[in-house]
Scaffold this motif. Structure first.
Motif, PDB file in Angstrom:
ATOM      1  N   ILE A  10      -3.489 -38.553 -35.315  1.00  0.00           N
ATOM      2  CA  ILE A  10      -3.995 -37.740 -34.440  1.00  0.00           C
ATOM      3  C   ILE A  10      -2.987 -37.485 -33.417  1.00  0.00           C
ATOM      4  CG2 ILE A  10      -5.719 -37.093 -32.813  1.00  0.00           C
ATOM      5  CD1 ILE A  10      -7.529 -39.210 -34.401  1.00  0.00           C
ATOM      6  N   HIS A  11      -2.335 -38.391 -33.144  1.00  0.00           N
ATOM      7  CA  HIS A  11      -1.189 -38.243 -31.972  1.00  0.00           C
ATOM      8  C   HIS A  11      -1.783 -37.768 -30.679  1.00  0.00           C
ATOM      9  CE1 HIS A  11       1.992 -39.892 -34.447  1.00  0.00           C
ATOM     10  NE2 HIS A  11       1.372 -39.094 -35.376  1.00  0.00           N
ATOM     11  N   TYR A  12      -2.978 -38.187 -30.312  1.00  0.00           N
ATOM     12  CA  TYR A  12      -3.198 -37.476 -28.961  1.00  0.00           C
ATOM     13  C   TYR A  12      -2.393 -37.594 -27.814  1.00  0.00           C
ATOM     14  CZ  TYR A  12      -8.271 -37.779 -30.880  1.00  0.00           C
ATOM     15  OH  TYR A  12      -9.283 -37.412 -31.758  1.00  0.00           O
ATOM     16  N   HIS A  13      -2.253 -36.811 -26.760  1.00  0.00           N
ATOM     17  CA  HIS A  13      -1.596 -36.925 -25.735  1.00  0.00           C
ATOM     18  C   HIS A  13      -2.108 -35.781 -24.866  1.00  0.00           C
ATOM     19  CE1 HIS A  13       1.077 -33.708 -27.054  1.00  0.00           C
ATOM     20  NE2 HIS A  13       1.239 -34.448 -28.132  1.00  0.00           N
ATOM     21  N   ASP A  14      -1.774 -36.008 -23.548  1.00  0.00           N
ATOM     22  CA  ASP A  14      -2.215 -35.238 -22.441  1.00  0.00           C
ATOM     23  C   ASP A  14      -1.109 -34.464 -21.959  1.00  0.00           C
ATOM     24  OD1 ASP A  14      -4.676 -35.326 -19.923  1.00  0.00           O
ATOM     25  OD2 ASP A  14      -4.310 -33.907 -21.139  1.00  0.00           O
ATOM     26  N   TYR A  15      -0.118 -34.360 -22.738  1.00  0.00           N
ATOM     27  CA  TYR A  15       1.303 -33.786 -21.892  1.00  0.00           C
ATOM     28  C   TYR A  15       1.409 -32.375 -22.027  1.00  0.00           C
ATOM     29  CZ  TYR A  15       1.674 -38.936 -22.317  1.00  0.00           C
ATOM     30  OH  TYR A  15       1.434 -40.315 -22.131  1.00  0.00           O
ATOM     31  N   ALA A  16       2.467 -32.022 -22.624  1.00  0.00           N
ATOM     32  CA  ALA A  16       3.038 -30.695 -22.974  1.00  0.00           C
ATOM     33  C   ALA A  16       2.047 -29.653 -23.623  1.00  0.00           C
ATOM     34  CB  ALA A  16       4.379 -30.398 -23.331  1.00  0.00           C
ATOM     35  N   THR A  17       1.369 -30.204 -24.531  1.00  0.00           N
ATOM     36  CA  THR A  17       0.787 -29.458 -25.631  1.00  0.00           C
ATOM     37  C   THR A  17      -0.982 -29.120 -24.769  1.00  0.00           C
ATOM     38  OG1 THR A  17      -0.674 -31.260 -26.606  1.00  0.00           O
ATOM     39  CG2 THR A  17       1.628 -30.663 -27.533  1.00  0.00           C
ATOM     40  N   GLY A  18      -1.140 -29.480 -23.951  1.00  0.00           N
ATOM     41  CA  GLY A  18      -2.602 -29.267 -23.238  1.00  0.00           C
ATOM     42  C   GLY A  18      -3.743 -29.826 -23.662  1.00  0.00           C
ATOM     43  N   VAL A  19      -3.636 -30.723 -24.772  1.00  0.00           N
ATOM     44  CA  VAL A  19      -4.623 -31.465 -25.251  1.00  0.00           C
ATOM     45  C   VAL A  19      -5.491 -32.035 -24.046  1.00  0.00           C
ATOM     46  CG1 VAL A  19      -5.514 -33.524 -26.682  1.00  0.00           C
ATOM     47  CG2 VAL A  19      -3.782 -31.855 -27.561  1.00  0.00           C
ATOM     48  N   THR A  20      -6.801 -31.942 -24.051  1.00  0.00           N
ATOM     49  CA  THR A  20      -7.645 -32.624 -22.863  1.00  0.00           C
ATOM     50  C   THR A  20      -8.384 -33.735 -23.612  1.00  0.00           C
ATOM     51  OG1 THR A  20      -9.465 -31.412 -23.146  1.00  0.00           O
ATOM     52  CG2 THR A  20      -7.578 -30.366 -21.970  1.00  0.00           C
ATOM     53  N   SER A  21      -8.837 -34.421 -22.602  1.00  0.00           N
ATOM     54  CA  SER A  21      -9.827 -35.589 -23.076  1.00  0.00           C
ATOM     55  C   SER A  21     -11.012 -35.174 -23.681  1.00  0.00           C
ATOM     56  CB  SER A  21     -10.268 -36.556 -21.845  1.00  0.00           C
ATOM     57  OG  SER A  21     -10.770 -35.828 -20.764  1.00  0.00           O
ATOM     58  N   GLN A  37     -23.281 -37.326 -41.726  1.00  0.00           N
ATOM     59  CA  GLN A  37     -23.786 -36.102 -42.482  1.00  0.00           C
ATOM     60  C   GLN A  37     -23.682 -36.372 -44.016  1.00  0.00           C
ATOM     61  OE1 GLN A  37     -22.132 -32.424 -41.468  1.00  0.00           O
ATOM     62  NE2 GLN A  37     -23.010 -31.406 -42.810  1.00  0.00           N
ATOM     63  N   LYS A  38     -22.399 -36.563 -44.179  1.00  0.00           N
ATOM     64  CA  LYS A  38     -22.056 -36.863 -45.536  1.00  0.00           C
ATOM     65  C   LYS A  38     -22.102 -38.359 -46.156  1.00  0.00           C
ATOM     66  CE  LYS A  38     -20.306 -32.937 -45.943  1.00  0.00           C
ATOM     67  NZ  LYS A  38     -20.742 -31.865 -46.889  1.00  0.00           N
ATOM     68  N   ARG A  39     -23.035 -39.089 -45.678  1.00  0.00           N
ATOM     69  CA  ARG A  39     -23.324 -40.311 -45.995  1.00  0.00           C
ATOM     70  C   ARG A  39     -22.251 -41.354 -46.446  1.00  0.00           C
ATOM     71  NH1 ARG A  39     -28.891 -39.863 -49.176  1.00  0.00           N
ATOM     72  NH2 ARG A  39     -28.544 -42.048 -48.960  1.00  0.00           N
ATOM     73  N   VAL A  40     -21.110 -41.089 -45.613  1.00  0.00           N
ATOM     74  CA  VAL A  40     -19.915 -42.008 -45.979  1.00  0.00           C
ATOM     75  C   VAL A  40     -20.250 -43.634 -45.697  1.00  0.00           C
ATOM     76  CG1 VAL A  40     -17.554 -42.621 -44.773  1.00  0.00           C
ATOM     77  CG2 VAL A  40     -18.422 -40.424 -45.046  1.00  0.00           C
ATOM     78  N   ASP A  41     -19.721 -44.121 -46.728  1.00  0.00           N
ATOM     79  CA  ASP A  41     -20.050 -45.694 -46.712  1.00  0.00           C
ATOM     80  C   ASP A  41     -18.926 -46.346 -45.710  1.00  0.00           C
ATOM     81  OD1 ASP A  41     -22.141 -45.999 -48.652  1.00  0.00           O
ATOM     82  OD2 ASP A  41     -20.448 -45.227 -50.010  1.00  0.00           O
ATOM     83  N   PHE A  42     -17.661 -46.118 -45.694  1.00  0.00           N
ATOM     84  CA  PHE A  42     -16.634 -46.633 -45.096  1.00  0.00           C
ATOM     85  C   PHE A  42     -15.920 -45.418 -44.267  1.00  0.00           C
ATOM     86  CE2 PHE A  42     -17.444 -49.482 -48.574  1.00  0.00           C
ATOM     87  CZ  PHE A  42     -17.482 -50.590 -47.607  1.00  0.00           C
ATOM     88  N   ALA A  43     -15.850 -45.375 -42.943  1.00  0.00           N
ATOM     89  CA  ALA A  43     -14.944 -44.600 -42.415  1.00  0.00           C
ATOM     90  C   ALA A  43     -13.729 -45.339 -41.968  1.00  0.00           C
ATOM     91  CB  ALA A  43     -15.806 -44.014 -40.959  1.00  0.00           C
ATOM     92  N   LEU A  44     -12.653 -44.699 -42.328  1.00  0.00           N
ATOM     93  CA  LEU A  44     -11.219 -45.398 -42.166  1.00  0.00           C
ATOM     94  C   LEU A  44     -10.495 -44.824 -40.963  1.00  0.00           C
ATOM     95  CD1 LEU A  44     -10.329 -45.876 -45.796  1.00  0.00           C
ATOM     96  CD2 LEU A  44     -11.363 -47.601 -44.465  1.00  0.00           C
ATOM     97  N   PHE A  45     -10.120 -45.330 -40.214  1.00  0.00           N
ATOM     98  CA  PHE A  45      -8.769 -44.891 -39.063  1.00  0.00           C
ATOM     99  C   PHE A  45      -7.646 -45.275 -39.464  1.00  0.00           C
ATOM    100  CE2 PHE A  45      -6.270 -44.587 -35.259  1.00  0.00           C
ATOM    101  CZ  PHE A  45      -6.502 -43.272 -35.089  1.00  0.00           C
ATOM    102  N   LEU A  46      -6.807 -44.780 -39.900  1.00  0.00           N
ATOM    103  CA  LEU A  46      -5.377 -45.066 -40.520  1.00  0.00           C
ATOM    104  C   LEU A  46      -4.346 -45.090 -39.512  1.00  0.00           C
ATOM    105  CD1 LEU A  46      -5.864 -43.259 -44.051  1.00  0.00           C
ATOM    106  CD2 LEU A  46      -6.366 -45.540 -43.391  1.00  0.00           C
ATOM    107  N   GLY A  47      -4.578 -44.964 -38.240  1.00  0.00           N
ATOM    108  CA  GLY A  47      -3.592 -45.284 -37.153  1.00  0.00           C
ATOM    109  C   GLY A  47      -2.905 -44.008 -36.551  1.00  0.00           C
ATOM    110  N   ASP A  48      -2.152 -44.178 -35.658  1.00  0.00           N
ATOM    111  CA  ASP A  48      -1.611 -43.103 -34.886  1.00  0.00           C
ATOM    112  C   ASP A  48      -2.360 -42.482 -33.884  1.00  0.00           C
ATOM    113  OD1 ASP A  48       1.122 -44.172 -35.429  1.00  0.00           O
ATOM    114  OD2 ASP A  48       1.429 -42.766 -37.337  1.00  0.00           O
ATOM    115  N   ARG A  49      -3.442 -42.963 -33.298  1.00  0.00           N
ATOM    116  CA  ARG A  49      -4.002 -42.142 -32.518  1.00  0.00           C
ATOM    117  C   ARG A  49      -3.548 -41.723 -31.348  1.00  0.00           C
ATOM    118  NH1 ARG A  49      -9.345 -45.257 -30.351  1.00  0.00           N
ATOM    119  NH2 ARG A  49     -10.568 -44.131 -31.590  1.00  0.00           N
ATOM    120  N   TYR A  50      -2.508 -42.350 -30.680  1.00  0.00           N
ATOM    121  CA  TYR A  50      -1.900 -41.772 -29.548  1.00  0.00           C
ATOM    122  C   TYR A  50      -0.293 -41.872 -29.954  1.00  0.00           C
ATOM    123  CZ  TYR A  50      -5.983 -43.746 -27.429  1.00  0.00           C
ATOM    124  OH  TYR A  50      -7.394 -43.890 -27.150  1.00  0.00           O
TER     125      TYR A  50
END
Length: 68
Positions: A10-21, A37-50
């Motif tokens: 996702i690479h969230y940031h609040d710098y030049a691109t204007g992405v907000t909280s 909604q889709k009745r997912v058994d496992f939700a995986l977050f694979l990294g690089d949130r910021y």
């Protein structure tokens, strides 16, 4: 059958691109809602949130709140 949901780079940031909280909250909440909604058994977050920079507190707090 096992259903997986995956979110990555996702690479969230609040710098030049204007992405907000609020954008951060919306993306994470939408992912969570879709998994329910889709009745997912496992939700995986694979990294690089910021970016490599430490996130602003407002961005980090919104992302964590959306995961609840």
């Amino acid at each position: 059958m096992i259903r997986l949901g995956a979110l990555s780079d996702i690479h969230y940031h609040d710098y030049a691109t204007g992405v907000t909280s609020d954008d951060v909250y919306r993306v994470e909440s939408n992912f969570n809602s879709l998994c329910v909604q889709k009745r997912v058994d496992f939700a995986l977050f694979l990294g690089d949130r910021y970016l490599s920079h430490p996130p602003k507190d407002s961005v980090r707090v919104k992302a964590e709140k959306a995961q609840r």
